[in-house]
Structure formats: C-alpha cells, structure tokens
Motif scaffolding. Structure first.
Motif: not given
Length: 329
Positions: A292-301
C-alpha cells in the motif's frame, strides 16, 4: 522547429463523443474547432450519473479493510468522491508547482545548455497545455461537487506528496544550479510517468464518464509531453559533468518515490473531515503494508529514459536499480 512541435492549442478531442466535447467546450466557448461538432453540446452537469462511482473503489488503499467494508453505502460513496477530488488536486498541484517550474528551467536555459528556439517553443507550448489540464481537472472536481451536492473542499487537503517532497529537496539544494537540477528532475519524472498515473482511472467503466473523459483528454497531450521532456533531458544530460549527473539521478530517485507513493496525508485529512470511526487506525493498518505504500508501480517511463542516459559511459545504474525494486507484476 523540431517535428512534433506545433502551435499551442486546446486538447484534441473526439467530436463524436458528447462528454469530451462538453469538457473542451467548457475550456473555451469560442474555440474555432467547436464548429466541427455537428450537434448541440451538453453541459457537464447534464452528463453526471449519480449511479456511477466517482473513483475506482479498488484503488482505495483500504478497499479491503474491515473498517471500510463496514461503512454505509453513502459513507463509501463520499470517500470515493473525496478520492477523485484528491486525485484532481494531486494532478493540478503537480502541474502548477512541479511541471511548469521545471519547464521554466528549460525555457530560460538556466543550466546553460544552449538549447535553441525549438526547445523554447516546445516547453512554452507544453506550459500552455498544462494550464488547460489544470482547468479540466478543476472543472471535473466542480462537476462532482455539484452532482453530489457535497462541499468536498480541495483546500481542506494538505499539499500533495510530490509537492512536499520537492520543497524539501529544494531547501536542501543549496545553490542555484542544484535548485535548477532538482526542478528539472521532478518535472521530468512527472511528465514521463503521468500517463501511467492517469491510466489507472481512464478505462474503468464503473466510473463517471466525465471523469474518464477528462483523463483521456489529459493523457493524449501527456504522451507528447513525455517525448519532449525525455528528449530535452537527454540533451541536458549530455551537457552535464559527472557531479551534476549524479545530483540529477538523485533527484530522479527522490521524485519517483514521491510521485509513486500513496499520499496518506490526504487520506488522514479526509478521515478527519468525514469523522470516520476508526478511520485513522485503518490508515495505520494499511500504511504498514508494503503493497500500500506505492500507489503507482509502473516505472516504465523513467526506466526507458535511464536506458537512454546509459549511452553515456559515466552514468550510474543506481537509479535504475532503485526503480526495479517494485516493478509492475
């Protein structure tokens, strides 16, 4: 002028889509491209559907917590509406206090890169776009407040996590050059990552059409902005010495952690406003869970950008490794 850079304009929209047409017409009633709309454009309020959610319930960090599950339908609906207000505030504050100041570093060439007129045109065009995005999200929040008949004041929420973290980084920077590098780092992360943030809501059919259309319109511009920000970051990188590069990478790390983090500060304020029994304890419970600490987990950019920067021998892979800890599964 580089390919892909065009004069400032309102967001592109689908003239056959009444929701997108209504959102864009709200931005500027005398915009010439409105003539392409062949039928009367409905007002935003006419498109509000009280039977739909304002925000995807599954994205609430406490969606499966017993305290939330025990709430009444209206309490749950109010928290979902608040989530949308907080989401919009996050977008608007990042545009205003993170993105445009970072673009201004490039527009004024404060790092002495020697960028040409094409870069100044591109970043000023993007800054104009960001003002429209801010207005779109403001209108979307206003439509929710009117549609629900609830106050839901954005001003009751604290500064968003990314803005707070950026302010701390600027305070620690010390000199004008490090300040400029910090501003550039936070802007770049926001611009190359925001489409992943927006896409979390864009395709959920259970969410208000106004909200989803606002996201779609915003995201279309941001795909272009991500390209511009990434290209300019590479040009700046090539002009930096090893010390500046290390500092910029640290800025990327700080910015990505803040941008992708769950903003429990906003949720604590909401729980207090709504007087949710056990609400603060619920946040303590879910906040202690790593997922729950990360809302966004997409680091692709940002990962793609770091791969481009690795073309230079001196680049450290530390930043890229830090963004590989919690990849999207």
């Amino acid at each position: 002028m580089r390919p892909g850079v065009s004069p400032p304009s309102l967001p592109e929209f689908d003239a056959s889509d009444p929701v997108e047409s209504a959102i864009v017409s709200r931005l500027a009633s005398n915009w010439a491209r409105r003539a392409t709309v062949k039928k009367a454009e409905p007002e935003l309020d006419d498109l509000f559907d009280s039977s739909l959610s304002d925000y995807p319930e599954a994205l609430l960090p406490f969606a499966e917590h017993p305290t939330y599950l025990a709430l009444s339908p209206e309490q749950k609906q109010r928290l979902q509406a608040w989530a949308w207000i907080a989401f919009n505030k996050n977008v608007m504050d990042i545009e205003k206090y993170v993105v445009n100041p970072g673009f201004d570093v490039l527009a004024e060439d404060r790092l002495g890169v020697g960028l040409g007129d094409w870069a100044a045109v591109a970043v000023n065009q993007a800054m104009v776009d960001e003002q429209y995005h801010t207005l779109m999200h403001f209108n979307a929040s206003s439509a929710t407040r009117r549609g629900r008949g609830w106050a839901l004041p954005s001003k009751a929420l604290p500064d968003v996590l990314t803005v707070r973290t950026r302010a701390q980084a600027l305070d620690a920077a010390g000199d004008h050059r490090k300040i400029a590098l910090t501003e550039l780092a936070f802007m770049t992360v926001a611009e190359v990552s925001i489409t992943a943030y927006l896409d979390l809501i864009a395709d959920d059919p259970g969410v208000q059409s106004i909200n989803r259309a606002t996201i779609r319109l915003h995201a279309r511009d941001e795909y272009c902005h991500a390209s511009i920000a990434g290209e300019l970051a590479v040009l700046v990188w090539d002009s930096l010495d090893s010390g500046d590069r290390s500092y910029l990478l640290e800025g990327f790390e700080d910015a990505m952690r803040a941008f992708s983090g769950t903003d429990f500060g906003a949720w604590r304020a909401i729980m207090e406003i709504e007087a949710i029994p056990g609400g603060q304890k619920m946040l303590d419970d879910v906040g202690s869970e790593p997922r729950n600490k990360l809302f966004l987990q997409d680091y692709g950019g940002i990962s793609s950008l770091l791969h481009k920067l690795q073309a230079t021998p001196e680049v450290s892979i530390a930043a890229e490794e830090s963004f590989s800890v919690n990849p999207v599964q």
